[in-house]
Design a protein around this motif. Structure first.
Motif, PDB file in Angstrom:
ATOM      1  N   ARG A  14       0.824  -1.216   0.000  1.00 10.93           N
ATOM      2  CA  ARG A  14       0.000   0.000   0.000  1.00 10.93           C
ATOM      3  C   ARG A  14       0.855   1.261   0.000  1.00 10.93           C
ATOM      4  O   ARG A  14       0.517   2.230  -0.655  1.00 10.93           O
ATOM      5  CB  ARG A  14      -0.911   0.017   1.224  1.00 10.93           C
ATOM      6  N   GLY A  15       1.943   1.259   0.756  1.00 11.82           N
ATOM      7  CA  GLY A  15       2.831   2.420   0.784  1.00 11.82           C
ATOM      8  C   GLY A  15       2.341   3.521   1.709  1.00 11.82           C
ATOM      9  O   GLY A  15       1.286   3.405   2.334  1.00 11.82           O
ATOM     10  N   ARG A  16       3.117   4.595   1.793  1.00 15.52           N
ATOM     11  CA  ARG A  16       2.774   5.746   2.626  1.00 15.52           C
ATOM     12  C   ARG A  16       2.454   6.937   1.735  1.00 15.52           C
ATOM     13  O   ARG A  16       3.005   7.058   0.640  1.00 15.52           O
ATOM     14  CB  ARG A  16       3.967   6.130   3.521  1.00 15.52           C
ATOM     15  N   THR A  17       1.614   7.844   2.250  1.00 13.89           N
ATOM     16  CA  THR A  17       1.296   9.060   1.491  1.00 13.89           C
ATOM     17  C   THR A  17       1.758  10.301   2.245  1.00 13.89           C
ATOM     18  O   THR A  17       1.196  11.369   2.085  1.00 13.89           O
ATOM     19  CB  THR A  17      -0.209   9.143   1.199  1.00 13.89           C
ATOM     20  N   LYS A  18       2.786  10.126   3.072  1.00 15.90           N
ATOM     21  CA  LYS A  18       3.306  11.255   3.852  1.00 15.90           C
ATOM     22  C   LYS A  18       4.076  12.224   2.970  1.00 15.90           C
ATOM     23  O   LYS A  18       4.680  11.824   1.988  1.00 15.90           O
ATOM     24  CB  LYS A  18       4.268  10.734   4.926  1.00 15.90           C
ATOM     25  N   GLY A  19       4.081  13.481   3.369  1.00 12.10           N
ATOM     26  CA  GLY A  19       4.952  14.472   2.743  1.00 12.10           C
ATOM     27  C   GLY A  19       4.398  15.089   1.470  1.00 12.10           C
ATOM     28  O   GLY A  19       3.425  14.605   0.907  1.00 12.10           O
ATOM     29  N   PRO A  20       5.043  16.161   1.016  1.00 14.51           N
ATOM     30  CA  PRO A  20       4.594  16.843  -0.203  1.00 14.51           C
ATOM     31  C   PRO A  20       5.003  16.092  -1.462  1.00 14.51           C
ATOM     32  O   PRO A  20       5.835  15.184  -1.415  1.00 14.51           O
ATOM     33  CB  PRO A  20       5.311  18.200  -0.125  1.00 14.51           C
ATOM     34  N   SER A  21       4.436  16.500  -2.589  1.00 14.19           N
ATOM     35  CA  SER A  21       4.750  15.886  -3.878  1.00 14.19           C
ATOM     36  C   SER A  21       6.208  16.161  -4.251  1.00 14.19           C
ATOM     37  O   SER A  21       6.722  17.247  -4.028  1.00 14.19           O
ATOM     38  CB  SER A  21       3.832  16.447  -4.953  1.00 14.19           C
ATOM     39  N   LYS A  22       6.847  15.147  -4.819  1.00 17.55           N
ATOM     40  CA  LYS A  22       8.263  15.263  -5.172  1.00 17.55           C
ATOM     41  C   LYS A  22       8.473  16.091  -6.434  1.00 17.55           C
ATOM     42  O   LYS A  22       9.489  16.730  -6.609  1.00 17.55           O
ATOM     43  CB  LYS A  22       8.816  13.847  -5.365  1.00 17.55           C
ATOM     44  N   GLY A  23       7.517  16.056  -7.327  1.00 16.39           N
ATOM     45  CA  GLY A  23       7.622  16.809  -8.580  1.00 16.39           C
ATOM     46  C   GLY A  23       6.241  17.081  -9.131  1.00 16.39           C
ATOM     47  O   GLY A  23       5.232  16.703  -8.540  1.00 16.39           O
ATOM     48  N   GLY A  24       6.162  17.743 -10.263  1.00 16.21           N
ATOM     49  CA  GLY A  24       4.883  18.017 -10.909  1.00 16.21           C
ATOM     50  C   GLY A  24       4.024  18.984 -10.124  1.00 16.21           C
ATOM     51  O   GLY A  24       2.803  18.842 -10.087  1.00 16.21           O
ATOM     52  N   THR A  25       4.661  19.967  -9.488  1.00 12.31           N
ATOM     53  CA  THR A  25       3.922  20.897  -8.629  1.00 12.31           C
ATOM     54  C   THR A  25       3.606  22.220  -9.317  1.00 12.31           C
ATOM     55  O   THR A  25       3.042  23.104  -8.687  1.00 12.31           O
ATOM     56  CB  THR A  25       4.716  21.180  -7.343  1.00 12.31           C
ATOM     57  N   GLU A  26       3.966  22.353 -10.591  1.00 11.09           N
ATOM     58  CA  GLU A  26       3.701  23.596 -11.314  1.00 11.09           C
ATOM     59  C   GLU A  26       2.933  23.324 -12.598  1.00 11.09           C
ATOM     60  O   GLU A  26       3.053  22.246 -13.176  1.00 11.09           O
ATOM     61  CB  GLU A  26       5.024  24.304 -11.660  1.00 11.09           C
ATOM     62  N   VAL A  27       2.156  24.312 -13.027  1.00  9.72           N
ATOM     63  CA  VAL A  27       1.443  24.217 -14.299  1.00  9.72           C
ATOM     64  C   VAL A  27       2.481  24.413 -15.405  1.00  9.72           C
ATOM     65  O   VAL A  27       3.076  25.474 -15.520  1.00  9.72           O
ATOM     66  CB  VAL A  27       0.326  25.278 -14.393  1.00  9.72           C
ATOM     67  N   VAL A  28       2.716  23.370 -16.210  1.00  7.67           N
ATOM     68  CA  VAL A  28       3.785  23.398 -17.204  1.00  7.67           C
ATOM     69  C   VAL A  28       3.224  23.465 -18.624  1.00  7.67           C
ATOM     70  O   VAL A  28       3.662  24.266 -19.436  1.00  7.67           O
ATOM     71  CB  VAL A  28       4.694  22.153 -17.067  1.00  7.67           C
ATOM     72  N   PHE A  29       2.245  22.635 -18.941  1.00 10.73           N
ATOM     73  CA  PHE A  29       1.763  22.513 -20.320  1.00 10.73           C
ATOM     74  C   PHE A  29       0.673  23.540 -20.647  1.00 10.73           C
ATOM     75  O   PHE A  29       0.712  24.177 -21.686  1.00 10.73           O
ATOM     76  CB  PHE A  29       1.224  21.103 -20.577  1.00 10.73           C
ATOM     77  N   GLY A  30      -0.319  23.673 -19.770  1.00 12.31           N
ATOM     78  CA  GLY A  30      -1.450  24.564 -20.025  1.00 12.31           C
ATOM     79  C   GLY A  30      -1.323  25.900 -19.319  1.00 12.31           C
ATOM     80  O   GLY A  30      -0.242  26.285 -18.880  1.00 12.31           O
ATOM     81  N   GLU A  31      -2.466  26.585 -19.217  1.00  6.83           N
ATOM     82  CA  GLU A  31      -2.514  27.881 -18.535  1.00  6.83           C
ATOM     83  C   GLU A  31      -3.134  27.757 -17.138  1.00  6.83           C
ATOM     84  O   GLU A  31      -2.825  28.531 -16.252  1.00  6.83           O
ATOM     85  CB  GLU A  31      -3.335  28.875 -19.363  1.00  6.83           C
ATOM     86  N   TYR A  32      -4.023  26.770 -16.973  1.00 10.34           N
ATOM     87  CA  TYR A  32      -4.732  26.576 -15.710  1.00 10.34           C
ATOM     88  C   TYR A  32      -4.604  25.118 -15.291  1.00 10.34           C
ATOM     89  O   TYR A  32      -4.366  24.247 -16.120  1.00 10.34           O
ATOM     90  CB  TYR A  32      -6.222  26.928 -15.871  1.00 10.34           C
ATOM     91  N   GLY A  33      -4.775  24.861 -14.001  1.00  7.63           N
ATOM     92  CA  GLY A  33      -4.644  23.486 -13.522  1.00  7.63           C
ATOM     93  C   GLY A  33      -5.409  23.225 -12.245  1.00  7.63           C
ATOM     94  O   GLY A  33      -5.960  24.134 -11.626  1.00  7.63           O
ATOM     95  N   ILE A  34      -5.422  21.941 -11.849  1.00 10.52           N
ATOM     96  CA  ILE A  34      -6.000  21.494 -10.573  1.00 10.52           C
ATOM     97  C   ILE A  34      -4.849  20.981  -9.734  1.00 10.52           C
ATOM     98  O   ILE A  34      -4.138  20.058 -10.148  1.00 10.52           O
ATOM     99  CB  ILE A  34      -7.014  20.357 -10.781  1.00 10.52           C
TER     100      ILE A  34
END
Length: 138
Positions: A14-34
């Motif tokens: 199952r793994g752990r979900t602790k801590g912030p995201s390691k990468g992919g934290t910025e809108v790169v391809f489009g103009e808006y994001g979730i």
């Protein structure tokens, strides 16, 4: 449904979900994001439901990017089965999402329409998320 063609191991921990995201934290391809605000698992069905909600609202205008992929198998034991006798079979695929991860991106439409479309997509997801633009992130 999204799922990997091939996996190295059929059943994973199952793994752990602790801590912030390691990468992919910025809108790169489009103009808006979730952007995700809390950790969790997003199933392939939920990703597809969010994608459909977005594309229907923008009436096939603009472009949508999905930045998460369900590559983790989740196993389930059959109903009314006694304890023991090993781990269950893989039933569905999930994407592990951590806080700060930009899950979907959108471009080619105005901000009011994009905000509304992405809010509809957020309602289909099991975790809290927010609308972000290319300029400002968490």
């Amino acid at each position: 449904m999204l799922m990997p063609r091939k996996v190295k191991h059929r059943k994973t921990h199952r793994g752990r979900t602790k801590g912030p995201s390691k990468g992919g934290t910025e809108v790169v391809f489009g103009e808006y994001g979730i952007q995700a605000l809390e950790p969790g698992w997003v199933t392939a069905r939920q990703i597809e439901a969010a994608r459909i909600a977005m594309t229907r609202h923008i009436k096939r205008g603009g472009k949508v990017w999905i930045n998460i992929f369900p590559d983790k198998p989740v196993t389930e034991k059959p109903a009314e089965t006694r304890m023991g006798s090993g781990k269950g079979n893989p039933e569905r695929w999930v994407a592990v999402v951590k806080p700060g991860r930009v899950m979907f991106e959108l471009a080619g439409v105005g901000e009011p329409l994009a905000r509304e479309a992405l809010e509809r997509a957020i309602q289909k997801l099991p975790i809290k998320a927010k609308f972000v633009t290319r300029a400002e992130e968490l």
